[in-house]
Design an enzyme around this catalytic site. Structure first.
Site, short mmCIF file in Angstrom:
data_model
loop_
_atom_site.label_atom_id
_atom_site.label_comp_id
_atom_site.label_asym_id
_atom_site.label_seq_id
_atom_site.Cartn_x
_atom_site.Cartn_y
_atom_site.Cartn_z
N HIS A 1 -7.58 -1.61 -5.03
CA HIS A 1 -7.70 -2.71 -3.77
C HIS A 1 -8.42 -3.75 -3.37
O HIS A 1 -8.18 -4.93 -2.36
CB HIS A 1 -8.37 -1.39 -3.03
CG HIS A 1 -7.74 -0.52 -2.25
ND1 HIS A 1 -7.64 0.84 -3.32
CD2 HIS A 1 -6.74 0.00 -1.58
CE1 HIS A 1 -6.88 1.92 -2.58
NE2 HIS A 1 -6.42 1.36 -1.29
N HIS B 1 -10.94 5.91 7.68
CA HIS B 1 -9.41 6.38 7.72
C HIS B 1 -8.98 7.05 8.95
O HIS B 1 -7.58 6.75 9.78
CB HIS B 1 -8.61 6.70 6.66
CG HIS B 1 -8.12 5.22 5.63
ND1 HIS B 1 -7.31 4.74 5.60
CD2 HIS B 1 -8.65 4.79 4.45
CE1 HIS B 1 -7.02 3.64 5.33
NE2 HIS B 1 -7.85 3.88 3.87
N HIS C 1 1.10 -1.00 -0.14
CA HIS C 1 0.40 0.16 0.32
C HIS C 1 0.93 1.09 -0.11
O HIS C 1 0.65 2.17 -1.05
CB HIS C 1 -0.76 -0.20 1.15
CG HIS C 1 -2.06 0.51 1.49
ND1 HIS C 1 -1.71 2.18 1.15
CD2 HIS C 1 -2.96 0.83 0.32
CE1 HIS C 1 -2.75 2.63 1.86
NE2 HIS C 1 -3.75 2.01 0.38
N HIS D 1 -4.66 5.96 -5.66
CA HIS D 1 -5.34 6.76 -4.92
C HIS D 1 -6.74 7.97 -5.86
O HIS D 1 -5.45 8.79 -6.56
CB HIS D 1 -5.57 7.73 -4.15
CG HIS D 1 -5.46 6.27 -2.86
ND1 HIS D 1 -4.15 5.83 -2.71
CD2 HIS D 1 -6.09 5.68 -2.25
CE1 HIS D 1 -3.76 4.52 -1.95
NE2 HIS D 1 -5.41 4.47 -1.17
N PHE E 1 -1.95 7.19 4.46
CA PHE E 1 -1.52 5.83 3.26
C PHE E 1 0.07 4.81 3.57
O PHE E 1 -0.01 3.91 3.11
CB PHE E 1 -1.60 6.44 1.89
CG PHE E 1 -2.92 6.44 1.52
CD1 PHE E 1 -4.34 6.19 2.01
CD2 PHE E 1 -3.00 7.63 0.58
CE1 PHE E 1 -5.34 6.25 1.51
CE2 PHE E 1 -4.52 8.20 0.44
CZ PHE E 1 -5.66 7.63 1.46
N HIS F 1 -11.25 -1.94 3.60
CA HIS F 1 -11.94 -2.02 2.48
C HIS F 1 -12.31 -3.52 1.86
O HIS F 1 -12.61 -3.62 0.86
CB HIS F 1 -9.79 -2.19 1.75
CG HIS F 1 -9.19 -0.95 1.66
ND1 HIS F 1 -9.89 -0.15 0.61
CD2 HIS F 1 -8.65 -0.05 2.46
CE1 HIS F 1 -9.87 0.72 0.59
NE2 HIS F 1 -8.19 0.80 2.31
#
Ligand code: C2O
Length: 558
Positions: free
Chosen positions: A206, A304, A176, A197, A321, A334
């Protein structure tokens, strides 16, 4: 600790009512694909998808494609190398650099984090194995004690693998980091970062990431049917951190979480239009961050932020992230995001179709599989979770029933919406601002019943520092500044959130845009005939750190 309820029932704000809709007239059918069946993504790009905001001319792209052809072998390309397809290619791992992580406490400073995976020159193109049984992902708050023991054992073994093993928990977390903090550059465009993203790559990246993560866990416990749990935050019973993640002695625990758990209000948003759901197009040569879809920028980022620990320098783990993958809860969060993609396509009344665009379908990523082989998987490989061998347990969708039973009532025309306070752009959001925005003929739904498009408000040219933590809400035709307006109120149309993330090539400024559906608000507030609406932007975090270049209304259709 896990007992704080996220509050309020989740709403899937359907842009249209759930009433039965008449068949569309033929002329529309020709514009829009009737079925949602995706093609394989291997065909040439059709002309309908070639409109773009890219700075890149088609000839440049062709040159790059040809260049890549010699690098990758022409078989990896679209059938006709002269087709102007330009999907984002899987990165070259040998070119992976340190990821940049902005230091929150000293703005402008970045720390380098090494999150490159081991390099392997042998790349296999992904083919989903033949699955004899569908793996069913279940809500994390409802799993059986036996399941929990297995799951814990699997994570424990993953954490016990040598850190250099690409299947180890640390390496998995780094996946990630590398894709999200600019460790990679775009193939063919070394001056552009690769970022998954804020664009149409969000859902498929994802999905594939979790797929391989799940397969590795299954292999480690010798259970090919092992399925990840999902954090069912759209159900009242799931609106806390699921219990299985909060025992400090469990391998599922992560210490870097917000001890206060200030709950956000869960609002799951639906939309009829593909771009609004998935995010904006992002092709080879494009700059990062063209624009996130409503799930990505909505509930996804809110959670998040909710879980990340504000006392950590970078709001680790879920709040940044680069570190998000270190919290086992990330994968459950996710999984639910991934489930939203399925629900959007299968459970909502209108047909909701994925893109047919071959640049989307042909975009690819690299992952290590359960046998530690490096695999290149394309977006086109993951359109249907059943081909990946898994599905989600059917659970009650209370928000959907609510929406159909129209809990979100029409409140009637607002008598006196507060007037605009500012009209000069760019608007710096240092405090609450209201802006008058005209509703033009073009931007109004003139086609009526038959039309399945959507009324949207578009915030263009949103600028902020990539390393800033920013959030603001967007409301329309508010009549009282003192009233707190949130999801569930017809005036509320969404919010914008930024999680600090790094960059290499684009300077520290993030420039993006946000499109929000206001069809529901239009209906609820009976605004169909208004010549203007008043858009209110309410800063929630990072006052003064973000500006908006323009606000306009539009009516869009796929
Ligand atoms: Cu890749 Cu939830 O972020």
């Amino acid at each position: 600790m896990a007992s704080t309820v996220i509050s309020q029932s989740a709403l899937f704000s359907l842009p249209k009512t759930c009433q039965f809709r008449k068949k569309k007239p033929f002329s529309f059918v020709s514009k829009r694909a009737v079925s949602c069946k995706a093609n394989s993504g291997k065909e040439n790009k059709d002309e309908s998808s070639s409109s773009s905001s890219s700075s890149l001319g088609s000839f440049d792209r062709r040159d790059v494609l040809l260049g890549l052809g010699s690098l990758y072998g022409a078989t990896n390309l679209v059938a006709d190398p002269f087709a102007l397809a330009a999907p984002i290619f899987a990165p070259d791992l040998s070119q992976c650099g340190d990821a940049n992580v902005p230091l929150r406490k000293s703005p402008g400073t970045n720390v380098s984090v090494h999150c490159c995976p081991p390099v392997s020159t042998n790349i296999i193109d992904f083919k989903p194995p033949r699955f004899t049984k569908t793996r069913t992902r279940q809500p994390a708050h409802l799993v059986s004690p036996d399941y929990v023991e297995n799951f814990k054992e699997a994570i424990k073994r993953m954490k016990a693998l040598d850190e250099k093993d690409p299947r180890s928990f640390t390496q998995q977390a780094k996946v990630h980091c590398a894709y999200c903090n600019s460790a990679y550059e775009q193939m063919g465009f070394p001056s552009q970062d690769l970022q998954v993203h804020n664009s149409w790559l969000f859902f498929p990246f994802h999905r594939l990431y979790l797929y391989f993560f799940e397969r590795i866990l299954g292999k480690l416990i010798g259970d090919p049917d092992f399925a990840l749990p999902f954090w069912n935050w759209d159900d009242p019973g799931g609106m806390t951190i699921p219990d299985i993640y909060v025992d400090p002695l469990s391998p599922l625990y992560d210490a870097k979480r917000n001890p206060k758990h200030q709950p956000p209000v869960v609002m799951v948003q639906g939309t009829t239009t593909t771009t609004l759901f998935h995010g904006k197009e992002y092709r080879m040569g494009y700059s990062t961050d063209p624009g996130a879809g409503i799930i990505e920028n909505g509930i996804h980022l809110s959670l998040h932020k909710w879980v990340g620990d504000p006392n950590q320098p970078l709001k680790e783990d879920l709040g940044n992230f680069y570190s998000a993958g270190y919290d086992p809860l990330f994968y459950a969060h996710h999984a639910n995001i991934d489930r939203m993609w399925n629900l959007w396509k299968t459970k909502l009344p209108l047909p909701h179709c994925d893109f047919k665009d071959t640049d989307w379908l042909g975009s690819s990523f690299l992952f290590y599989d359960e046998n530690a082989n490096l695999v290149r998987a394309r977006v086109g490989d993951c359109i249907d979770t059943k081909t990946l061998g898994y599905d989600y347990k059917d659970v009650d969708l209370k928000w959907l029933e609510n929406e159909c039973g129209s809990t979100r009532k029409t409140i009637g025309k607002a008598k006196n919406p507060l007037p605009g306070t500012r009209n000069a752009f760019p608007l710096v959001l240092d405090k609450l601002v209201r802006v008058d925005v005209p509703v033009t003929k073009k931007s109004r739904n003139v086609v009526g019943e038959e039309d399945n498009g959507e009324q949207v408000v578009i915030l263009q040219d949103i600028q902020l520092e990539r390393d800033s933590s920013v959030k603001f809400d967007v409301c329309i035709n508010v009549t009282d500044d003192k009233k707190t307006i949130g999801p569930g109120h017809p005036e509320f149309v969404g919010s914008f959130t930024n999680i600090p993330h790094g960059h290499h090539h684009h300077g520290s400024k993030l420039n993006t845009q946000l499109s929000l559906s206001i069809s529901n608000a239009f209906k609820g507030l009976q605004l169909e005939d208004e010549a203007k609406v008043v858009v209110t932007l309410v800063p929630k975090e990072g006052e003064g750190l973000v500006s908006v270049g323009n606000i306009k209304m539009d009516h869009i259709r796929d």
